[in-house]
Design an enzyme around this catalytic site. Structure first.
Site: not given
Ligand code: NAP
Length: 272
Positions: A204, A165, A23-24, A200
Site C-alpha cells: 500500500l 483517502y 503489511g502492518i 510505511i
Molecule cells: P496492506 O499491506 O495493503 O494490507 C492491508 C490488508 O487489508 C490487506 O491484506 C488487504 O487485503 C486487507 N483488506 C483490504 N480490504 C479489506 C476488506 N474489505 N476486508 C478485510 N480486509 C481487507 O496495507 P498496510 O500498508 O499494511 O496498511 C494497513 C493500514 O494502515 C491501512 O488502514 C492503511 O490505510 C494504514 N496506513 C498505511 C500506511 C502505509 O504507508 N503503508 C500509512 C498510513 C496508514 P487485500 O490485499 O486482499 O486487499
C-alpha cells in the site's frame, strides 16, 4: 506502585486485528502474540490470514484466523459471535484493514470516493458497533479495553491523488475523538485511539508512486520510492515494525489513561 513490566504484558488479552494477511496488520499479529495475546487475525484474503495464524501457532503463540470482509455487517456479527463462543471476551480491537486509492481529484468518480469511505470508514463504524458491548463487559474486569484505529498522516495533512483517502483518514480522527468521549465515562471503560503512520514500506505504501507512474505523472516509481526515504528527517522509510510497537503500547495496560489520542509514527515526515 505499578508493575511496569506487567503493564506491557498482553497475556490474557484477546485481540482482533483486521487486515492481518499482510503489511502492518500481519506484523502486528506476530508482535502482539509474542507479547502474550491471543490473536484473532482476520482478512478478506483467507489464505493470507490463515498463513499469519499458522506462523504464530508454529512459534507457540495463540491465534486463530477468520475470513472477514470489514465492510460486511454480517461478517462482523459472525466474528464477534465466534469471539464470544471461543474466548468469552474481547479486550482489544485493531481496525487496521484499509485501502489507499491513488486517484487525482479530476479523475476520482463518486463511485471511487464512496468505495474508499466504505472500506476505510464505514468498516470502522460497523466494527465498533458490533464489538463494543462485549468489549465493555470484558473491560469491567480489567483496567479497560482498547480500540485502535489506523488513520494516517493523510488524516492530518494532504497530498496529490489523495482526496478520497485523506477524507477517509480524516473521518477516522473524528470518529476516535467522538467515541473516546462517549465510551470512556459511560462506565464502559473502552479507550479509543488512532495511529497515524507516515509512508510505511508495504505494498500500500509503495502504491502511490506506482499509480502515479501509470498515469504518466512520474517517470520511474521504483526510483521515486528509493528517494522517498531521504524525505524523512529520520533518513529512511517507516517499516511495519515501527508501527506495530505503537499499536502494542495502545493495546497494553501501560496506556490505560491514554484515550482520544492520536499517535503519529512518521519519523517527523509530516512536520518539515
Ligand atoms: P496492506 O499491506 O495493503 O494490507 C492491508 C490488508 O487489508 C490487506 O491484506 C488487504 O487485503 C486487507 N483488506 C483490504 N480490504 C479489506 C476488506 N474489505 N476486508 C478485510 N480486509 C481487507 O496495507 P498496510 O500498508 O499494511 O496498511 C494497513 C493500514 O494502515 C491501512 O488502514 C492503511 O490505510 C494504514 N496506513 C498505511 C500506511 C502505509 O504507508 N503503508 C500509512 C498510513 C496508514 P487485500 O490485499 O486482499 O486487499
Amino acid at each position: 506502585g505499578i508493575d511496569i513490566m506487567q503493564n506491557f504484558d498482553l497475556t490474557g488479552k484477546v485481540i482482533i486485528i483486521t487486515g492481518a494477511a499482510t503489511g502492518i496488520g500481519e506484523q502486528c499479529a506476530y508482535d502482539l502474540a509474542d507479547m502474550g495475546a491471543t490473536v484473532i487475525a482476520t482478512d478478506i484474503d483467507e489464505a493470507g490470514v490463515d498463513a499469519t495464524a499458522a506462523k504464530i501457532i508454529k512459534g507457540n503463540g495463540k491465534a486463530i484466523s477468520i475470513r472477514h470482509d470489514v465492510t460486511s455487517e454480517a461478517d462482523w456479527d459472525k466474528l464477534i459471535e465466534t469471539c464470544k463462543q471461543q474466548f468469552s471476551r474481547l479486550d482489544v480491537l485493531v481496525n487496521n484493514a484499509g485501502i489507499m486509492m491513488n486517484i487525482p481529484f479530476a479523475l476520482c468518480s463518486y463511485e471511487d470516493f464512496k468505495k474508499q469511505q466504505t472500506i476505510n470508514v464505514d468498516s470502522v463504524f460497523i466494527g465498533c458497533k458490533a464489538a463494543y458491548e462485549l468489549m465493555a463487559e470484558s473491560g469491567m474486569t480489567t483496567s479497560g479495553s482498547s480500540i485502535i484505529n489506523l488513520s494516517s498522516i493523510f488524516g492530518q495533512i494532504s497530498g496529490p491523488m489523495h482526496t478520497a483517502y485523506c477524507a477517509s483518514k480524516g473521518a477516522i480522527r473524528m470518529l476516535r475523538k467522538s467515541m473516546a468521549v462517549e465510551l470512556g465515562p459511560m462506565g464502559t471503560k473502552i479507550r479509543v485511539n488512532s495511529v497515524h503512520p507516515g509512508p510505511i514500506n508495504t505494498e500500500l505504501g509503495r502504491s502511490a508512486a506506482k499509480d502515479a507512474e501509470k498515469l504518466g505523472l512520474l517517470a520511474d516509481a521504483d526510483e521515486r520510492n528509493k528517494q522517498v526515504g531521504a524525505l524523512f528527517p529520520m533518513g529512511r522509510w517507516g517499516e511495519v515494525e515501527d508501527v506495530s510497537g505503537v499499536i502494542a503500547f495502545l493495546a497494553s495496560d501501560a496506556s490505560q489513561f491514554v484515550t482520544g489520542a492520536e499517535l503519529v509514527v512518521d519519523g517527523a515526515y509530516s512536520i518539515v
